[in-house]
Motif scaffolding. Structure first.
Motif, mmCIF file in Angstrom:
data_model
loop_
_atom_site.group_PDB
_atom_site.id
_atom_site.type_symbol
_atom_site.label_atom_id
_atom_site.label_comp_id
_atom_site.label_asym_id
_atom_site.label_seq_id
_atom_site.Cartn_x
_atom_site.Cartn_y
_atom_site.Cartn_z
ATOM 1 N N GLY A 175 -17.521 -7.075 8.701
ATOM 2 C CA GLY A 175 -16.198 -6.997 9.112
ATOM 3 C C GLY A 175 -15.134 -7.514 7.986
ATOM 4 N N ARG A 176 -14.026 -7.344 8.168
ATOM 5 C CA ARG A 176 -12.988 -7.699 6.977
ATOM 6 C C ARG A 176 -13.112 -9.126 6.631
ATOM 7 N N ASP A 177 -13.524 -9.804 7.476
ATOM 8 C CA ASP A 177 -13.843 -11.332 7.474
ATOM 9 C C ASP A 177 -15.006 -11.684 6.640
ATOM 10 N N GLY A 178 -15.865 -10.622 6.320
ATOM 11 C CA GLY A 178 -17.019 -10.617 5.523
ATOM 12 C C GLY A 178 -18.084 -11.213 6.785
ATOM 13 N N LEU A 179 -17.948 -11.134 7.687
ATOM 14 C CA LEU A 179 -19.049 -11.466 8.751
ATOM 15 C C LEU A 179 -19.745 -10.157 9.523
ATOM 16 N N ARG A 180 -21.250 -10.466 9.775
ATOM 17 C CA ARG A 180 -21.735 -9.767 10.735
ATOM 18 C C ARG A 180 -22.721 -10.634 11.335
ATOM 19 N N VAL A 181 -22.540 -10.629 12.938
ATOM 20 C CA VAL A 181 -23.497 -11.269 13.597
ATOM 21 C C VAL A 181 -24.481 -10.651 14.148
ATOM 22 N N GLU A 287 4.960 2.157 -16.754
ATOM 23 C CA GLU A 287 6.046 1.550 -17.366
ATOM 24 C C GLU A 287 6.151 0.044 -17.014
ATOM 25 N N HIS A 288 6.124 -0.208 -15.699
ATOM 26 C CA HIS A 288 6.271 -1.609 -15.237
ATOM 27 C C HIS A 288 5.442 -1.920 -14.423
ATOM 28 N N TRP A 289 4.793 -3.338 -14.489
ATOM 29 C CA TRP A 289 3.604 -3.769 -13.670
ATOM 30 C C TRP A 289 4.128 -4.960 -12.884
ATOM 31 N N GLN A 290 3.355 -5.102 -11.514
ATOM 32 C CA GLN A 290 3.590 -6.132 -10.761
ATOM 33 C C GLN A 290 2.343 -6.705 -10.573
ATOM 34 N N ARG A 291 2.246 -8.255 -10.718
ATOM 35 C CA ARG A 291 0.799 -8.855 -10.550
ATOM 36 C C ARG A 291 0.532 -9.235 -9.103
ATOM 37 N N PHE A 292 -0.380 -9.359 -8.691
ATOM 38 C CA PHE A 292 -0.572 -9.772 -7.265
ATOM 39 C C PHE A 292 -1.828 -10.339 -6.861
ATOM 40 N N LEU A 293 -2.241 -10.846 -5.556
ATOM 41 C CA LEU A 293 -3.478 -10.734 -4.997
ATOM 42 C C LEU A 293 -3.359 -9.864 -3.824
ATOM 43 N N PRO A 294 -4.351 -9.050 -3.581
ATOM 44 C CA PRO A 294 -4.348 -8.249 -2.324
ATOM 45 C C PRO A 294 -4.693 -8.915 -1.131
ATOM 46 N N THR A 295 -3.833 -8.917 -0.051
ATOM 47 C CA THR A 295 -4.150 -9.407 1.042
ATOM 48 C C THR A 295 -4.192 -8.584 2.510
ATOM 49 N N TRP A 296 -5.004 -8.956 3.436
ATOM 50 C CA TRP A 296 -4.941 -7.899 4.639
ATOM 51 C C TRP A 296 -3.944 -8.641 5.727
ATOM 52 N N SER A 297 -3.213 -7.666 6.304
ATOM 53 C CA SER A 297 -2.470 -8.245 7.438
ATOM 54 C C SER A 297 -2.995 -7.697 8.721
ATOM 55 N N ARG A 299 -1.937 -8.246 11.644
ATOM 56 C CA ARG A 299 -0.686 -7.625 12.314
ATOM 57 C C ARG A 299 -0.400 -6.324 12.086
ATOM 58 N N ARG A 300 -0.128 -6.036 10.745
ATOM 59 C CA ARG A 300 0.322 -4.747 10.370
ATOM 60 C C ARG A 300 -0.736 -3.635 9.962
ATOM 61 N N GLU A 301 -2.142 -4.067 10.260
ATOM 62 C CA GLU A 301 -3.109 -3.484 9.625
ATOM 63 C C GLU A 301 -3.134 -2.701 8.415
ATOM 64 N N ALA A 302 -2.752 -3.422 7.418
ATOM 65 C CA ALA A 302 -2.428 -2.970 5.972
ATOM 66 C C ALA A 302 -2.586 -4.056 4.985
ATOM 67 N N TRP A 303 -3.039 -3.420 3.760
ATOM 68 C CA TRP A 303 -2.938 -4.456 2.794
ATOM 69 C C TRP A 303 -1.557 -4.470 1.988
#
Length: 356
Positions: A175-181, A287-297, A299-303
């Motif tokens: 899963g997106r949480d890195g789990l598999r049962v 031309e321009h770059w924005q730095r960030f960490l990718p995070t999964w939402s 609620r919005r089902e989006a990165w």
């Protein structure tokens, strides 16, 4: 083969090892490959034995082992005849293990065999691996061999090095949480977890959800072995994906939004590792770059893009992305991102930033 224990008594294993023992040259003939491929069909025990032998830390230094270089080379070639997704990740690991400087010509010979085996797999599975080895291998001979195999594989497909495709790592149904049962017998479960730093754990729980100290004794051995094998295979793929991300950073290769989402963030394994890596994106052609960490939402089902200030933003579909190269960060930016990672309790899958 003392390293295999009782597994060596299995006829399915013995046939594979006996055939390995017949290969004395550096490259197997077509007839040998055909015979080995037939032996490995649905032969989980035989493939497990090949993996065990190939990942021995010091096969030529151990006085109790009866390994010799032609036999280990044959094992490597046999691995190349297994399922390509698993074979590529394992051959990368073999190349790294045997390609350490100072280990001698026997080890170097096996590393070169692994590179050749990758070339024999060919196609888009092998191309990123060969590119990785060409960039990362510590021995010049291994880098040159990877370069040669890469050019040959590209030539067969009428491609150039700029056309090396991305590829999808195996998902392992995480899963997106890195789990598999995994459901076992009698209500027991095995939980496989992939942390963002690449650590893989396998935890067994009882019918009431209590954590067990070890494997449940009332569960059949083959069921617990299935969970253990899955965790081992996942570790091999994580090993390869770590290097893939590190090479992406060193090459400063720019990904399209589609490739980034499909092959990196969207993959349950690679995407987990991406979460603790600092990225940058551009919507104006670089031309321009924005730095960030990718995070999964959820609620919005989006990165989303999480900035160093802790504020999240949408990721535009016209974005291009790449991994931030540490030398492009100022000392203040380095400290700010290190602080953000510590606050989020994220450990990086490879050393991008100094988090001390």
């Amino acid at each position: 083969m003392y390293v295999l224990g009782h597994a060596v008594e299995d006829p399915a294993v013995t046939q594979v090892l006996d055939l390995c023992d017949t290969l004395h040259g550096p490259t197997p003939p077509a007839s040998w490959r055909e015979q080995m491929a037939a032996l490995l069909v649905d032969n989980t025990a035989g493939i497990d034995a090949l993996r065990t032998i190939a990942l021995r830390e010091t096969p030529f230094d151990d006085a109790e082992a009866d390994h010799h270089v032609s036999f280990v080379r044959a094992v490597v070639w046999a691995i190349g005849l297994t399922e390509p997704g698993d074979a590529v990740a394992l051959l990368i690991r073999v190349t790294d293990l045997y390609g350490e400087p100072g280990r001698g010509r026997d080890y170097r010979s096996v590393a070169l065999a692994a590179v050749e085996a990758l070339g024999s797999i060919g196609g888009e599975r092998a191309l990123p691996a060969l590119r990785q080895i060409k960039a990362q291998a510590k021995l010049g001979a291994v880098r040159r061999a990877a370069s040669q195999e890469l050019d040959q594989t590209l030539g067969e497909a009428n491609l150039s090095r700029a056309d090396v495709p991305e590829w999808q790592a195996e998902s392992f149904e995480l899963g997106r949480d890195g789990l598999r049962v995994i459901a076992l017998d009698h209500g027991y479960t095995a939980t496989i977890h992939l942390a963002v730093d690449g650590t893989v754990t396998c935890v067994y729980r009882g019918p009431a959800g209590e954590r067990l100290a070890g494997k449940p004794p009332s569960v059949k051995a083959d069921r617990t072995r299935e969970a253990g094998d899955l965790a081992a295979n996942l570790r091999t793929v994580v090993y390869a994906e770590r290097f893939r991300l590190k090479q992406l950073m060193q090459d400063q290769r720019i990904l399209t939004y589609e490739d980034w989402m499909e092959f990196y963030l969207g993959n349950p394994v690679t995407g987990r590792l991406c979460r603790a890596v600092v990225w940058e994106s551009s919507i104006d052609g670089g031309e321009h770059w924005q730095r960030f960490l990718p995070t999964w939402s959820p609620r919005r089902e989006a990165w989303l893009r999480l900035g160093e200030d802790g504020v999240s933003h949408d990721i535009a579909e016209e974005s291009q992305a790449r991994v931030v190269l540490p030398k492009n960060l100022t000392a203040a930016e380095m400290r700010a991102w290190a602080t953000r990672l510590r606050k989020l309790r994220l450990t990086q899958p490879f050393k991008q930033l100094d988090l001390r």
